[in-house]
Every structure is written in C-alpha cells, then in structure tokens.
Design a protein around this motif. Structure first.
Motif, PDB file in Angstrom:
ATOM      1  N   VAL A 226      -1.039  11.932  -1.707  1.00  0.00           N
ATOM      2  CA  VAL A 226      -1.779  10.703  -1.966  1.00  0.00           C
ATOM      3  C   VAL A 226      -0.893   9.569  -2.467  1.00  0.00           C
ATOM      4  O   VAL A 226      -1.198   8.392  -2.274  1.00  0.00           O
ATOM      5  CB  VAL A 226      -2.916  10.976  -2.976  1.00  0.00           C
ATOM      6  CG1 VAL A 226      -2.365  11.167  -4.386  1.00  0.00           C
ATOM      7  CG2 VAL A 226      -3.955   9.864  -2.947  1.00  0.00           C
ATOM      8  N   VAL A 227       0.222   9.899  -3.098  1.00  0.00           N
ATOM      9  CA  VAL A 227       1.076   8.855  -3.645  1.00  0.00           C
ATOM     10  C   VAL A 227       2.214   8.493  -2.694  1.00  0.00           C
ATOM     11  O   VAL A 227       3.083   7.692  -3.030  1.00  0.00           O
ATOM     12  CB  VAL A 227       1.631   9.305  -5.020  1.00  0.00           C
ATOM     13  CG1 VAL A 227       2.815  10.259  -4.859  1.00  0.00           C
ATOM     14  CG2 VAL A 227       1.989   8.126  -5.905  1.00  0.00           C
ATOM     15  N   GLY A 228       2.179   9.037  -1.475  1.00  0.00           N
ATOM     16  CA  GLY A 228       3.267   8.797  -0.529  1.00  0.00           C
ATOM     17  C   GLY A 228       3.460   7.329  -0.187  1.00  0.00           C
ATOM     18  O   GLY A 228       4.586   6.832  -0.186  1.00  0.00           O
ATOM     19  N   THR A 229       2.385   6.618   0.117  1.00  0.00           N
ATOM     20  CA  THR A 229       2.515   5.210   0.492  1.00  0.00           C
ATOM     21  C   THR A 229       2.979   4.352  -0.678  1.00  0.00           C
ATOM     22  O   THR A 229       3.788   3.428  -0.509  1.00  0.00           O
ATOM     23  CB  THR A 229       1.176   4.681   1.036  1.00  0.00           C
ATOM     24  OG1 THR A 229       0.808   5.438   2.191  1.00  0.00           O
ATOM     25  CG2 THR A 229       1.280   3.206   1.416  1.00  0.00           C
ATOM     26  N   THR A 230       2.485   4.621  -1.855  1.00  0.00           N
ATOM     27  CA  THR A 230       2.782   3.785  -3.030  1.00  0.00           C
ATOM     28  C   THR A 230       3.904   4.342  -3.886  1.00  0.00           C
ATOM     29  O   THR A 230       4.163   3.830  -4.976  1.00  0.00           O
ATOM     30  CB  THR A 230       1.519   3.648  -3.902  1.00  0.00           C
ATOM     31  OG1 THR A 230       1.040   4.961  -4.256  1.00  0.00           O
ATOM     32  CG2 THR A 230       0.420   2.900  -3.166  1.00  0.00           C
ATOM     33  N   ALA A 231       4.589   5.380  -3.436  1.00  0.00           N
ATOM     34  CA  ALA A 231       5.554   6.089  -4.274  1.00  0.00           C
ATOM     35  C   ALA A 231       6.633   5.167  -4.830  1.00  0.00           C
ATOM     36  O   ALA A 231       6.954   5.215  -6.020  1.00  0.00           O
ATOM     37  CB  ALA A 231       6.196   7.237  -3.492  1.00  0.00           C
ATOM     38  N   ASN A 232       7.199   4.316  -3.985  1.00  0.00           N
ATOM     39  CA  ASN A 232       8.310   3.467  -4.426  1.00  0.00           C
ATOM     40  C   ASN A 232       7.859   2.117  -4.973  1.00  0.00           C
ATOM     41  O   ASN A 232       8.673   1.229  -5.207  1.00  0.00           O
ATOM     42  CB  ASN A 232       9.300   3.246  -3.284  1.00  0.00           C
ATOM     43  CG  ASN A 232       8.691   2.466  -2.129  1.00  0.00           C
ATOM     44  OD1 ASN A 232       7.485   2.544  -1.883  1.00  0.00           O
ATOM     45  ND2 ASN A 232       9.512   1.726  -1.404  1.00  0.00           N
ATOM     46  N   MET A 233       6.564   1.970  -5.190  1.00  0.00           N
ATOM     47  CA  MET A 233       6.032   0.710  -5.719  1.00  0.00           C
ATOM     48  C   MET A 233       5.940   0.786  -7.240  1.00  0.00           C
ATOM     49  O   MET A 233       5.705   1.863  -7.805  1.00  0.00           O
ATOM     50  CB  MET A 233       4.655   0.426  -5.114  1.00  0.00           C
ATOM     51  CG  MET A 233       4.668   0.325  -3.597  1.00  0.00           C
ATOM     52  SD  MET A 233       3.030   0.013  -2.895  1.00  0.00           S
ATOM     53  CE  MET A 233       3.380   0.179  -1.137  1.00  0.00           C
ATOM     54  N   PRO A 234       6.106  -0.341  -7.934  1.00  0.00           N
ATOM     55  CA  PRO A 234       6.099  -0.331  -9.404  1.00  0.00           C
ATOM     56  C   PRO A 234       4.696  -0.233  -9.976  1.00  0.00           C
ATOM     57  O   PRO A 234       4.249  -1.088 -10.754  1.00  0.00           O
ATOM     58  CB  PRO A 234       6.768  -1.661  -9.759  1.00  0.00           C
ATOM     59  CG  PRO A 234       6.455  -2.559  -8.616  1.00  0.00           C
ATOM     60  CD  PRO A 234       6.447  -1.677  -7.396  1.00  0.00           C
ATOM     61  N   ILE A 235       3.958   0.797  -9.589  1.00  0.00           N
ATOM     62  CA  ILE A 235       2.644   1.043 -10.184  1.00  0.00           C
ATOM     63  C   ILE A 235       2.843   1.746 -11.525  1.00  0.00           C
ATOM     64  O   ILE A 235       3.856   2.387 -11.759  1.00  0.00           O
ATOM     65  CB  ILE A 235       1.750   1.888  -9.251  1.00  0.00           C
ATOM     66  CG1 ILE A 235       2.379   3.266  -9.000  1.00  0.00           C
ATOM     67  CG2 ILE A 235       1.517   1.177  -7.924  1.00  0.00           C
ATOM     68  CD1 ILE A 235       1.521   4.194  -8.168  1.00  0.00           C
ATOM     69  N   GLN A 236       1.854   1.639 -12.383  1.00  0.00           N
ATOM     70  CA  GLN A 236       1.943   2.264 -13.698  1.00  0.00           C
ATOM     71  C   GLN A 236       1.698   3.774 -13.593  1.00  0.00           C
ATOM     72  O   GLN A 236       0.983   4.231 -12.682  1.00  0.00           O
ATOM     73  CB  GLN A 236       0.932   1.636 -14.649  1.00  0.00           C
ATOM     74  CG  GLN A 236       1.179   0.178 -14.944  1.00  0.00           C
ATOM     75  CD  GLN A 236       2.480  -0.033 -15.690  1.00  0.00           C
ATOM     76  OE1 GLN A 236       2.835   0.741 -16.573  1.00  0.00           O
ATOM     77  NE2 GLN A 236       3.208  -1.086 -15.331  1.00  0.00           N
ATOM     78  N   PRO A 237       2.247   4.568 -14.515  1.00  0.00           N
ATOM     79  CA  PRO A 237       2.005   6.014 -14.475  1.00  0.00           C
ATOM     80  C   PRO A 237       0.526   6.385 -14.488  1.00  0.00           C
ATOM     81  O   PRO A 237       0.131   7.364 -13.851  1.00  0.00           O
ATOM     82  CB  PRO A 237       2.722   6.525 -15.735  1.00  0.00           C
ATOM     83  CG  PRO A 237       3.822   5.532 -15.961  1.00  0.00           C
ATOM     84  CD  PRO A 237       3.253   4.209 -15.544  1.00  0.00           C
TER      85      PRO A 237
END
Length: 418
Positions: A226-237
């Motif tokens: 599920v986190v594959g698309t957003t993995a390298n994005m600076p989202i919060q933990p």
C-alpha cells in the motif's frame, strides 16, 4: 524476495510444494531475461524508431526483478491450475502488457510509483485474476488438495517473514538518497502497523477468537504494497501507519469474506488471494499517491518525485531557479491537482490494461497444445515430478513371523492395512 520470499510463500498447498517453489524459480529466471529485452524494445527501440543497442545497468536488473514480481503475483491466482507451458506463455505475454502500461504511465503520463503499488501489485493481481476467470472450471474449487497442512503453513510463513524483512529495500532501491530514506521509514512503519492490525482483525472475525494462519501469511505484507506509490514521498510516519493499518484491515476482511463471495458469484477463483494481498492494497496505494499529489504545492523537494511539476522551459520561474540551483530540468508546469489527476488516470489505465491483457492471455493459454492439466491432477506435484514413494518409506514389507498372541497379531494386521 523473488527467489526465496515468493517461493516459500507459495508452498501453502499440501501437495504442490515442489511445483510452488520450483515453478517460481523457473518463472523468475525467465522473467528477468525477457523483461530486459521487452523493456529495451518498448522503452528504447520503438519510441526512437532505431533498432540497436539499449542501455543495461544495475537499475535495469532491478527493474527486471520488479517485472518478475509482477508475473509471480499473477502466478498466485492460477497456482496449481496451469501446466509449465501455460505459465511460460502467460509470462511472455504479461510482461509485454505490463511494460506497455508502465511506458504509458511513466513516459507519457509522467506519474510516480516508486514501489509499484500500481504498476507491479495492482497490475499483477488483476492480470492474474482475469487469466484465472478465463480458465475457470468448477472442478478447480472442489479439489481436496486445496487444503493446507501444518508443515506447509510453516514453510509459507518463512516466505512471508523473508518478504516482510526486505520490503523496505524493495520500495526504496530505485529512489534517490533522500527519497530512499523516506521509502525505508515509510515502509517500515506501514509494515509494522499492518502486522498489528492483521492479528487483531484475524482474532475479531473468528467466532472463537483464534488466529487464522492464511491471514498472517498474506495480509501482514499488505503494508508494503500500500505504501509503494508514496514510499519516497515526505509523508509523515502517522500517514504511513494509517495506510498500513487500512491495508491490513481490507486484506484480512478480503480473505475472510470477499474471496468466497467472488468465487461463488463471479467465478473468480484466487487460491493465493492475490486480490487481497496485492490488488486492493495496490489500488489503495495508488489512491494514496493521488491524494499526496493533489495536496502538494510546487517546491524543489517535490521535483525529484513529480518531475512534471517543474516549470516549463524558458519560463521566468525556471530561470530564477537556474540562477540559484543547477540540475533542475524543465517540466510541464503541472499543479498538484493536475498531477493528482494524472496519477488517477494511470491507476485506471493500469486496471484496464491488466484485465484486458489477462483476458486475452487466458484465451491463448486455453489452447490444447499447451498441455493444460486434467482436473484430477490440479494442485498435484505428481503430474510433473518424480515423487518419493512415501508408502515404501513408512511401511516395511510384511514377513512371516510367529506371533505370541492374538492381540499382537491384530496390531500387526492393522499396521499392514494402514
């Protein structure tokens, strides 16, 4: 992950352990070679109209490994139901469809999907399910060999743990330095949260409060998908943990309720549950990318993630950036909302190409020349392997002996009959 994680994960069928691991080995080895040729043709030769050499480097080998993952996800939807020839044909056709889809998404739509929620997991899952639907026969769902066993479940869980431990590197290997740090952190938290939620939901949906091994073997990995698309994005933990928790929830519920319903109503037989582990979490991951892009405003940080958001060539903003920073390439000047729309378009395109490609491939695989297995030999190693003679190992030849009493005689007779 490809040659050990998937291999052991696919030992869950009690009479298909040889085939589950070894066909995985074979398909992976063919896929990494065919993927390099297919990608060279689709990404380098055809667009430029010149037949000749194309680049080959470490990144090419990694992407070829990703292509192998796409095929092995589809393998889970047809495991035990196809001959080796059918599986090889599926591989050859699938990687053409998969790389055309990725070319359209990356080169034309210019979307981000660093860990493959869309291009690997969702595509592989729905391609495999489309193939499974075309190949469906009622006998596929009624075999007693579909059952698992204690030993098989332990081997399968070993594959789960192997995949789980290495998933952060899978999502981060193609990212840049800062993006790689984000990918490892986000995947780490998503996976950890997913395990906790999966165990909790597994207990809640059972009337006795017991855990179900199939959920632990599979749904615990949905956090990496599920986190594959957003993995390298600076989202919060916290957002990574929320995505992992939602993935664990929908995956576990899918195994418990959705899979039996799809099998009964739509004849979508999915032995490994790839829709629950890869399909639905892959879609959720793609939607996560849509959301992050939509709320993102232009900054130098996001250009590494969404290059199309860079200012257009010869614009005043690009000239100002070049006066202070070097290496910034002109983009398409997209806003966050526009980039989010392209991310959504790529997700829809992925689902359409996966389903259409799977249907076409399924009809090709039905050709008698590809030696489809007979119904009584499905999920059975004996059709393709020399099997150890377990009866000879467990039962010694009978001999004439003088038994002392009738009780001993009866016990020997029972043992021999057994």
């Amino acid at each position: 992950m490809i040659f050990m994680g998937f291999a052991f994960l696919y030992t869950f069928l009690k009479r298909y352990g040889y085939s589950g691991t070894s066909f995985n080995f074979l398909l992976g080895a063919i896929a990494v070679q065919w993927a390099i040729l297919a990608r060279g043709l689709i990404f380098a030769i055809i667009p430029h109209g010149v037949f000749g050499p194309f680049p080959l480097d470490i990144s090419s080998l990694v992407v070829a490994d990703f292509n192998a993952a796409t095929v092995l996800i589809s393998f889970g939807a047809v495991i035990g139901k196809c001959s080796p020839l059918q599986l090889i044909v599926m591989l050859l056709l699938e990687l053409v469809f998969a790389n055309v889809n990725e070319y359209l998404g990356i080169e034309l739509l210019q979307v981000a999907d660093i860990g493959g929620s869309m291009f690997i997991h969702a595509f592989g899952a729905y391609f495999g399910m489309a193939v499974s639907r075309v190949l469906f026969r009622e006998s596929q769902t009624k075999s007693d060999k579909l059952a698992n066993s204690y030993t098989n479940d332990l081997f399968s869980l070993a594959g789960t743990v192997f995949l789980w431990c290495f998933w952060p590197s899978f999502n981060g290997v193609l990212a840049t330095d800062q993006g790689r740090m984000f990918a490892i952190i986000n995947t780490y938290f998503s996976l950890a949260a997913c395990v906790v939620v999966t165990v909790a939901i597994s207990s809640l949906v059972d009337k006795h409060g017991k855990l179900e091994m199939v959920y632990i073997q599979n749904a615990t990995l949905a956090g990496g998908v599920v986190v594959g698309t957003t993995a390298n994005m600076p989202i919060q933990p916290w957002l990574a943990m929320l995505l992992g928790s939602l993935a664990g929830l929908i995956s576990t519920i899918g195994y418990r309720y959705l899979s039996p319903s799809l099998e009964k109503k739509l004849k979508l037989h999915d032995p490994a549950g790839v829709n629950n582990l890869h399909g639905m979490p892959g879609i959720l991951g793609g939607l996560g990318g849509v959301l992050v892009a939509f709320i993102t405003s232009f900054s130098l940080v996001v250009l590494d993630i969404f290059p199309a958001m860079a200012p257009v060539d010869n614009s005043t903003l690009l000239q100002e950036i070049h006066s202070n920073f070097t290496g910034v390439v002109a983009g398409m000047g997209r806003t966050g909302a526009e980039q989010g729309g392209y991310q959504l378009a790529a997700l829809v395109l992925t689902l359409v190409l996966a389903i259409v490609g799977g249907i076409v491939t399924g009809f090709v695989m039905r050709l008698p020349v590809l030696d489809p297995p007979e119904p009584d030999m499905m999920y059975n190693d004996a059709d393709y392997w020399h099997m150890p003679d377990e009866e000879d190992e467990l039962i010694k030849p009978s001999v004439e002996i003088d038994v002392p009493n009738s009780e001993t005689r009866m016990r020997l007779v029972k043992n021999e009959e057994a």
